[in-house]
Design an enzyme around this catalytic site. Sequence first.
Site, PDB file in Angstrom:
ATOM      1  N   LYS A  49       7.275 -13.769 -28.861  1.00 50.58           N
ATOM      2  CA  LYS A  49       7.374 -15.127 -28.094  1.00 50.58           C
ATOM      3  C   LYS A  49       7.957 -15.955 -28.748  1.00 50.58           C
ATOM      4  CE  LYS A  49       2.448 -13.392 -27.337  1.00 50.58           C
ATOM      5  NZ  LYS A  49       0.970 -13.236 -28.044  1.00 50.58           N
ATOM      6  N   GLN A  93      -1.868 -16.393 -32.834  1.00 46.16           N
ATOM      7  CA  GLN A  93      -2.214 -14.877 -32.521  1.00 46.16           C
ATOM      8  C   GLN A  93      -3.558 -13.981 -33.296  1.00 46.16           C
ATOM      9  OE1 GLN A  93       0.753 -13.794 -30.857  1.00 46.16           O
ATOM     10  NE2 GLN A  93      -0.581 -11.254 -30.395  1.00 46.16           N
ATOM     11  N   ASP A 116      -3.708 -19.621 -24.007  1.00 45.57           N
ATOM     12  CA  ASP A 116      -3.811 -18.043 -24.258  1.00 45.57           C
ATOM     13  C   ASP A 116      -5.064 -18.003 -22.688  1.00 45.57           C
ATOM     14  OD1 ASP A 116      -2.579 -16.334 -25.393  1.00 45.57           O
ATOM     15  OD2 ASP A 116      -3.128 -17.777 -27.193  1.00 45.57           O
TER      16      ASP A 116
HETATM   17  N1  GUN Z   1      -2.869 -10.569 -29.568  1.00 42.66           N
HETATM   18  C1  GUN Z   1      -2.656  -9.657 -28.416  1.00 42.66           C
HETATM   19  N2  GUN Z   1      -2.453  -9.830 -27.448  1.00 42.66           N
HETATM   20  C2  GUN Z   1      -2.171 -11.536 -27.670  1.00 42.66           C
HETATM   21  C3  GUN Z   1      -2.680 -12.575 -26.373  1.00 42.66           C
HETATM   22  O1  GUN Z   1      -1.996 -12.655 -25.792  1.00 42.66           O
HETATM   23  N3  GUN Z   1      -2.472 -13.456 -26.918  1.00 42.66           N
HETATM   24  C4  GUN Z   1      -2.976 -13.808 -28.666  1.00 42.66           C
HETATM   25  N4  GUN Z   1      -3.128 -15.670 -28.855  1.00 42.66           N
HETATM   26  N5  GUN Z   1      -2.905 -12.427 -29.355  1.00 42.66           N
HETATM   27  C5  GUN Z   1      -3.052 -11.454 -28.799  1.00 42.66           C
END
Ligand code: GUN
Length: 301
Positions: A49, A93, A116
């Site tokens: 990311k 995350q 998100d």
């Molecule tokens: N953990 C697994 N997928 C995601 C996501 O799309 N965003 C976040 N913040 N954590 C995750």
Amino acid sequence: MANILAGTPVRDAILAELAERIRRLPRAPGLAVILAGDNPASAIYVRNKVKACAELGIVSEQRTPPASIETSELLAMVQEFNERPEIDGILVQMPLPPQVDSRRVLQAIAPEKDVDGFHPVNVGYLVAQVEGPRACTPAGIMRLLAHYGIAVAGRHAVVVGRSDIVGKPMALLLLHAHATVTICHSKTPDLAAVCRGADLLVAAMGRPAMLTRDYLKPGGVVIDVGMNRLDRREQVAGIFRGDPRKLEQFERHGSVLVGDVHPLDVAEVAGAYTPVPGGVGPLTIAMLMANTVRAAERRAC
Ligand code: GUN
């Protein structure tokens, strides 16, 4: 053989459009990323990311608190990012360490900085079909379906998995696109029969290669969200039926990725499917970038 729905061309199209929009902003968008603890999969996702931000011209700021962090400390970190004007998006995350109250942390993010789409306000916007950030993986899947001209209206879509991150928002987006939607989970009786009725099957339960040919409708479309790491040689040999290329990959890297759908069965039975890796994966990050740029645009005007 089925058509392969590759995610990379869709991602490239999304990123090209975003680069243009970033050029029109008064300043580069800013994304704060919090990675708590030492979950190896989360560390890889976050690294990718942050790398995507750098390539696109989004300024990212990463915090990596230890696994022992308390809820109150994370809340303070989120609060700081909420108050900083040059931060447009905040990503925490998931999963967080077990002692942390994840719900409280996600609810502490200012809804306009929630890239998100996990904040209850934004989940409400999704349900009510009001504009707002949508969960990245389901939003990416909708873009992939549109890119490949796959019709959703009037089709029977089956979503396996009911997580807040994928299953639930996916089901709502498909419903809003006029699919007839069934959500399945570990307690669904005769899961194979329900899945076999799916014109469009979305697998998001995190079980390596669980959906074998008995779960697949011949000619159907299969979207595989699973990203399971196989770290035992006999598992790799079993699932890939002794494929020497996969075994060589295993010897070189010590593991092989597989989705939630059986990779050989889906190629034989489905009409079209997303591969693992290279299917849904690249789209999640592209949609995170899209949500960050959108947040920056909204905050700029
Ligand atoms: N953990 C697994 N997928 C995601 C996501 O799309 N965003 C976040 N913040 N954590 C995750």
